[in-house]
Design a protein around this motif. Structure first.
Motif, PDB file in Angstrom:
ATOM      1  N   VAL A 601       0.837  -1.208   0.000  1.00  0.00           N
ATOM      2  CA  VAL A 601       0.000   0.000   0.000  1.00  0.00           C
ATOM      3  C   VAL A 601       0.870   1.255   0.000  1.00  0.00           C
ATOM      4  O   VAL A 601       0.584   2.238  -0.694  1.00  0.00           O
ATOM      5  CB  VAL A 601      -0.941  -0.004   1.221  1.00  0.00           C
ATOM      6  CG1 VAL A 601      -1.663   1.334   1.349  1.00  0.00           C
ATOM      7  CG2 VAL A 601      -1.956  -1.138   1.101  1.00  0.00           C
ATOM      8  N   GLU A 602       1.948   1.203   0.772  1.00  0.00           N
ATOM      9  CA  GLU A 602       2.871   2.348   0.817  1.00  0.00           C
ATOM     10  C   GLU A 602       3.450   2.626  -0.569  1.00  0.00           C
ATOM     11  O   GLU A 602       3.501   3.781  -1.013  1.00  0.00           O
ATOM     12  CB  GLU A 602       3.987   2.045   1.810  1.00  0.00           C
ATOM     13  CG  GLU A 602       5.157   3.015   1.742  1.00  0.00           C
ATOM     14  CD  GLU A 602       6.428   2.375   2.261  1.00  0.00           C
ATOM     15  OE1 GLU A 602       7.446   2.456   1.566  1.00  0.00           O
ATOM     16  OE2 GLU A 602       6.399   1.784   3.363  1.00  0.00           O
ATOM     17  N   HIS A 603       3.866   1.571  -1.286  1.00  0.00           N
ATOM     18  CA  HIS A 603       4.416   1.763  -2.632  1.00  0.00           C
ATOM     19  C   HIS A 603       3.358   2.281  -3.592  1.00  0.00           C
ATOM     20  O   HIS A 603       3.655   3.100  -4.470  1.00  0.00           O
ATOM     21  CB  HIS A 603       5.003   0.445  -3.157  1.00  0.00           C
ATOM     22  CG  HIS A 603       6.354   0.126  -2.599  1.00  0.00           C
ATOM     23  ND1 HIS A 603       6.583  -0.133  -1.264  1.00  0.00           N
ATOM     24  CD2 HIS A 603       7.579   0.044  -3.203  1.00  0.00           C
ATOM     25  CE1 HIS A 603       7.871  -0.375  -1.071  1.00  0.00           C
ATOM     26  NE2 HIS A 603       8.494  -0.280  -2.232  1.00  0.00           N
ATOM     27  N   VAL A 604       2.130   1.808  -3.432  1.00  0.00           N
ATOM     28  CA  VAL A 604       1.053   2.305  -4.291  1.00  0.00           C
ATOM     29  C   VAL A 604       0.843   3.798  -4.065  1.00  0.00           C
ATOM     30  O   VAL A 604       0.710   4.582  -5.021  1.00  0.00           O
ATOM     31  CB  VAL A 604      -0.252   1.529  -4.016  1.00  0.00           C
ATOM     32  CG1 VAL A 604      -1.436   2.209  -4.703  1.00  0.00           C
ATOM     33  CG2 VAL A 604      -0.122   0.089  -4.499  1.00  0.00           C
ATOM     34  N   PHE A 605       0.821   4.213  -2.802  1.00  0.00           N
ATOM     35  CA  PHE A 605       0.652   5.635  -2.497  1.00  0.00           C
ATOM     36  C   PHE A 605       1.820   6.466  -3.025  1.00  0.00           C
ATOM     37  O   PHE A 605       1.622   7.578  -3.522  1.00  0.00           O
ATOM     38  CB  PHE A 605       0.494   5.841  -0.989  1.00  0.00           C
ATOM     39  CG  PHE A 605      -0.919   5.738  -0.509  1.00  0.00           C
ATOM     40  CD1 PHE A 605      -1.866   6.686  -0.874  1.00  0.00           C
ATOM     41  CD2 PHE A 605      -1.319   4.686   0.307  1.00  0.00           C
ATOM     42  CE1 PHE A 605      -3.182   6.602  -0.430  1.00  0.00           C
ATOM     43  CE2 PHE A 605      -2.628   4.588   0.755  1.00  0.00           C
ATOM     44  CZ  PHE A 605      -3.567   5.542   0.379  1.00  0.00           C
ATOM     45  N   LEU A 606       3.034   5.935  -2.912  1.00  0.00           N
ATOM     46  CA  LEU A 606       4.193   6.666  -3.431  1.00  0.00           C
ATOM     47  C   LEU A 606       4.114   6.818  -4.949  1.00  0.00           C
ATOM     48  O   LEU A 606       4.410   7.885  -5.496  1.00  0.00           O
ATOM     49  CB  LEU A 606       5.488   5.948  -3.039  1.00  0.00           C
ATOM     50  CG  LEU A 606       5.905   6.059  -1.564  1.00  0.00           C
ATOM     51  CD1 LEU A 606       7.125   5.187  -1.286  1.00  0.00           C
ATOM     52  CD2 LEU A 606       6.206   7.514  -1.202  1.00  0.00           C
ATOM     53  N   VAL A 607       3.700   5.733  -5.621  1.00  0.00           N
ATOM     54  CA  VAL A 607       3.554   5.804  -7.087  1.00  0.00           C
ATOM     55  C   VAL A 607       2.474   6.819  -7.453  1.00  0.00           C
ATOM     56  O   VAL A 607       2.654   7.643  -8.366  1.00  0.00           O
ATOM     57  CB  VAL A 607       3.225   4.413  -7.660  1.00  0.00           C
ATOM     58  CG1 VAL A 607       2.834   4.522  -9.127  1.00  0.00           C
ATOM     59  CG2 VAL A 607       4.417   3.479  -7.500  1.00  0.00           C
ATOM     60  N   LEU A 608       1.337   6.770  -6.749  1.00  0.00           N
ATOM     61  CA  LEU A 608       0.273   7.739  -7.012  1.00  0.00           C
ATOM     62  C   LEU A 608       0.748   9.171  -6.743  1.00  0.00           C
ATOM     63  O   LEU A 608       0.388  10.106  -7.470  1.00  0.00           O
ATOM     64  CB  LEU A 608      -0.952   7.418  -6.152  1.00  0.00           C
ATOM     65  CG  LEU A 608      -1.714   6.137  -6.499  1.00  0.00           C
ATOM     66  CD1 LEU A 608      -2.834   5.892  -5.486  1.00  0.00           C
ATOM     67  CD2 LEU A 608      -2.291   6.228  -7.913  1.00  0.00           C
ATOM     68  N   LYS A 609       1.553   9.334  -5.705  1.00  0.00           N
ATOM     69  CA  LYS A 609       2.078  10.658  -5.373  1.00  0.00           C
ATOM     70  C   LYS A 609       2.942  11.194  -6.512  1.00  0.00           C
ATOM     71  O   LYS A 609       2.803  12.346  -6.933  1.00  0.00           O
ATOM     72  CB  LYS A 609       2.896  10.572  -4.080  1.00  0.00           C
ATOM     73  CG  LYS A 609       3.571  11.870  -3.669  1.00  0.00           C
ATOM     74  CD  LYS A 609       4.359  11.678  -2.386  1.00  0.00           C
ATOM     75  CE  LYS A 609       5.122  12.937  -2.043  1.00  0.00           C
ATOM     76  NZ  LYS A 609       4.234  14.078  -1.775  1.00  0.00           N
ATOM     77  N   PHE A 610       3.836  10.341  -7.027  1.00  0.00           N
ATOM     78  CA  PHE A 610       4.707  10.793  -8.112  1.00  0.00           C
ATOM     79  C   PHE A 610       3.922  10.992  -9.412  1.00  0.00           C
ATOM     80  O   PHE A 610       4.245  11.885 -10.208  1.00  0.00           O
ATOM     81  CB  PHE A 610       5.856   9.799  -8.318  1.00  0.00           C
ATOM     82  CG  PHE A 610       6.840   9.780  -7.178  1.00  0.00           C
ATOM     83  CD1 PHE A 610       7.480  10.947  -6.780  1.00  0.00           C
ATOM     84  CD2 PHE A 610       7.111   8.608  -6.489  1.00  0.00           C
ATOM     85  CE1 PHE A 610       8.383  10.942  -5.729  1.00  0.00           C
ATOM     86  CE2 PHE A 610       8.003   8.595  -5.431  1.00  0.00           C
ATOM     87  CZ  PHE A 610       8.646   9.763  -5.050  1.00  0.00           C
ATOM     88  N   ILE A 611       2.905  10.165  -9.641  1.00  0.00           N
ATOM     89  CA  ILE A 611       2.060  10.367 -10.825  1.00  0.00           C
ATOM     90  C   ILE A 611       1.322  11.697 -10.724  1.00  0.00           C
ATOM     91  O   ILE A 611       1.238  12.465 -11.691  1.00  0.00           O
ATOM     92  CB  ILE A 611       1.063   9.195 -10.979  1.00  0.00           C
ATOM     93  CG1 ILE A 611       1.809   7.913 -11.365  1.00  0.00           C
ATOM     94  CG2 ILE A 611      -0.003   9.527 -12.021  1.00  0.00           C
ATOM     95  CD1 ILE A 611       0.916   6.694 -11.440  1.00  0.00           C
ATOM     96  N   LEU A 612       0.789  11.969  -9.535  1.00  0.00           N
ATOM     97  CA  LEU A 612       0.079  13.229  -9.324  1.00  0.00           C
ATOM     98  C   LEU A 612       1.015  14.424  -9.508  1.00  0.00           C
ATOM     99  O   LEU A 612       0.639  15.435 -10.108  1.00  0.00           O
ATOM    100  CB  LEU A 612      -0.532  13.249  -7.924  1.00  0.00           C
ATOM    101  CG  LEU A 612      -1.515  14.369  -7.594  1.00  0.00           C
ATOM    102  CD1 LEU A 612      -2.720  14.298  -8.517  1.00  0.00           C
ATOM    103  CD2 LEU A 612      -1.951  14.284  -6.139  1.00  0.00           C
ATOM    104  N   ALA A 613       2.250  14.287  -9.007  1.00  0.00           N
ATOM    105  CA  ALA A 613       3.228  15.368  -9.178  1.00  0.00           C
ATOM    106  C   ALA A 613       3.575  15.565 -10.649  1.00  0.00           C
ATOM    107  O   ALA A 613       3.840  16.694 -11.091  1.00  0.00           O
ATOM    108  CB  ALA A 613       4.489  15.056  -8.377  1.00  0.00           C
TER     109      ALA A 613
END
Length: 654
Positions: A601-613
């Protein structure tokens, strides 16, 4: 504006020009050095001078019958000289078509708001920045030493002003306040409490882009914190003892940290574009005044300047600075363990014989530890500055980056290590909530005392001093303008926004990392920031000398610091979610599966964070189009110029 010949102008003649900057030399400066510096400031540009106007401030008797420093000079310039300096500095102003373009003296009448001889086209802060830039770039020619000081060598091509400042001959250079404009700004900024946005454009016009961006970020940070504060209030009051239901709040934290920082980039870019700094090309950075070394040649410019081996600097960093920082981190961890021992002793005492006084004693270790943290942070700051100076960095930007890294690493560990230990080693959520509340509230009280009450006290003392001076007889009293200069010369120097950004960084950490177990943290930060706006405005307007304007396109290295904190917040909040009894109930027999799920879940959130950025552009589309249009028109104009300058090619056969 007529410029009188001779070594200096008397103070009575200061009405010949508008004084913008004060230059104070040491009281015992030798006269030949004074005359030489003044002549270089007033010399024509084509002869290597600054072509400014200078007036000596006549010394007068102070309150205790002592003469003031006779070597205080007022510096100004004609509008034509300032406009030429604006072109040299690369200032960007609004063009007649509404676009932002680099100012050129030849095309000055094509710029919006340019009228007559240009009076009022440049703000006072821009004029003062131009004077400071031209003084800093006054370079030695054939002189080998400062006249009257054979031991103070001058390197050809090096800054005269910076050399004299580093040797203690030149004490300070600071811009003067405009009392009327400052009064207007103060009345719309901090003197009245009102529900309105800060006058950022007025702040920028008076203090420059760097300070305006800080206050813009402070205001934006406060407003962006409001949703978390609103969500946290009912969560805090209606779910006080239930530590199991913080999963939703932790998820809100993850989304909020990313969106907030990405939207700030866009908002900051809009401000920087409207102020003309977003696309401003940075000139070649001069060496720091404190930089020293043997005389050599700069490989880029070819000018002679001090050279210091990179290998020697790296040895100082890795063999001295790095071990010292690690030692400080170790001391910080030892102090943290002492705090936990004291906390355990107080808890044991309360469990044996619970009374009202032992209940109060439960808060004492956290309060003392919070005070110790503030003291350690400030002591370490002095050590970090000393080490960074000793490392002898050539550029001011490099110096600031190394200093910021040292300070951030220590402050992060010193302020948050105990919270990480309680959360993930002790796994004691009630103690985590209590410790976070104590650290946050205590640090805010200390900061408000140092930044609000102390500046107010200093202002009261200054006002009493002004009243005493005004009570002097007319014969012995100073002229109002002279009095203003002397009072400003005695004020403390503003050291920049470093400490202010550091405070916001730590507050952002408290909210983004652990506020899911103390939801009211965001509300406390909002209240603190509202007070911070008024106290910082009071400081900058009334307590410190007016700082020189600093062109800035963003908040610099602090953007990276906040983004790094937001990444740590993702890991921390995911770990807290995994520790929630609600989540653990789904994995009663397999802790390894829970850990794997949390990591996933942490990696998913990090990926989503970088995608959003990546998806959210740092610069809005309409500003990108304007910048591209200006660049295209500049290229087309350059092509036409080359075609006109190129010799005509004869046609074959003619």
């Amino acid at each position: 504006m007529q410029k009188r010949s001779g070594a200096e102008m008397s103070f009575a003649d200061q009405t010949q020009f508008t004084p913008l900057v004060v230059c104070e030399l040491a009281e015992d400066t030798k006269e030949e050095a004074v005359e030489w510096l003044l002549s270089r400031i007033k010399e024509k540009q084509r002869n290597g001078g600054a072509e400014f106007q200078v007036s000596r401030l006549l010394p007068a008797l102070s309150q205790d019958d002592k003469k003031e420093n006779p070597n205080i000079f007022l510096v100004g310039a004609s509008w034509q000289r300032l406009l030429i300096g604006a072109e040299d500095l690369g200032l960007i102003k609004e063009f007649s078509d509404g676009s932002m373009r680099t100012f050129t003296y030849a095309n000055r009448e094509d710029f919006k708001d340019f009228q007559g001889d240009g009076d009022g086209f440049l703000s006072m802060a821009e004029c003062q920045l131009i004077i400071k830039h031209e003084l800093d770039t006054l370079r030695a020619k054939q002189e080998t030493y400062v006249p009257g000081y054979p031991k103070i060598k001058l390197y050809p091509g090096k800054s005269i002003v910076r050399r004299m400042h580093s040797k203690g001959i030149l004490l300070q250079i600071f811009p003067l306040h405009d009392k009327e404009e400052l009064k207007r700004l103060s009345s719309t900024w901090y003197q009245q409490i009102r529900m309105a946005f800060q006058p950022l454009d007025d702040i920028r016009r008076y203090f420059g882009e760097s300070l305006a961006l800080y206050f813009g970020f402070l205001e934006y940070f406060t407003l962006a914190m409001l949703p978390m504060a609103i969500i946290g209030i009912p969560y805090y009051f209606f779910d006080w003892e239930n530590y199991d239901n913080y999963v939703v709040f932790a998820i809100c934290n993850l989304i909020w940290t990313t969106v907030m920082l990405e939207m700030w980039k866009r908002f900051g870019a809009c401000l920087a574009y409207s102020w003309g700094t977003l696309s401003r090309k940075k000139a070649f950075e001069e060496p720091r005044p404190g930089f020293h070394g043997v005389l050599g040649h700069n490989p880029v410019t070819g000018r002679e300047e001090p050279v210091y081996p990179n290998a020697k600097r790296h040895l100082r960093i890795y063999l001295v600075s790095l071990p010292f920082v690690l030692l400080c981190l170790y001391v910080s961890l030892c102090v943290m363990m002492v705090y936990f021992d004291a906390e355990g002793w107080v808890l044991g005492l309360h469990d044996v014989e619970p009374t009202f006084w032992t209940g109060l004693l439960l808060f004492l270790p956290s309060i003392v530890y919070a005070v110790v943290i503030e003291i350690m942070n400030r002591l370490y700051r002095y050590a970090a500055e000393f080490l960074t100076d000793w490392e002898n960095h050539r550029l001011e930007s490099t110096y600031q980056n190394h200093l910021t890294l040292k300070v951030l690493v220590f402050n992060f560990l010193n302020c948050f290590a105990s919270l990480f230990y309680i959360a993930f080693v002790m796994q004691d959520m009630p103690l985590l909530r209590q410790s976070l509340a104590t650290l946050l509230i205590t640090s805010q009280i200390l900061n408000q005392f140092l930044e609000a009450f102390l500046p107010f006290w200093l202002q009261k003392r200054r006002n009493k001093r002004v009243q005493r001076n005004e009570s002097q007889t007319a014969l012995g009293s100073k002229l109002p303008f002279e009095k203003q200069v002397m009072l400003e010369a005695d004020m403390s120097t503003y050291l920049g926004t470093f400490d202010d950004y550091l405070e916001l960084f730590l507050l952002f950490g408290y909210v983004s990392l652990f506020s899911c177990v103390y939801p009211i943290a965001a509300l406390l930060v909002v209240l603190n920031n509202v007070t911070e706006i008024y106290s910082d405005a009071l400081k900058i307007c009334q307590v410190f000398k007016r700082p020189f304007s600093e062109p800035a396109a963003n908040i610099g290295v602090w953007q990276l610091a906040f983004e790094s904190m937001s990444i740590i917040a993702v890991v921390t909040n995911c770990a807290l979610i995994g520790m929630s009894p609600q989540v653990k109930s789904y994995f009663p027999e397999s802790e390894s599966q829970l850990i794997l799920l949390v990591v996933a879940v942490e990696h998913v959130f990090l990926v989503l964070k970088f995608i959003l950025a990546f998806v959210i552009p740092d610069i809005p589309k309409h500003i990108q189009i304007k910048l591209a249009r200006v660049e295209f028109e500049s290229m087309e104009a350059l092509k036409k110029k080359k075609m006109l300058e190129a010799p005509a090619t004869p046609i074959k056969g003619q």
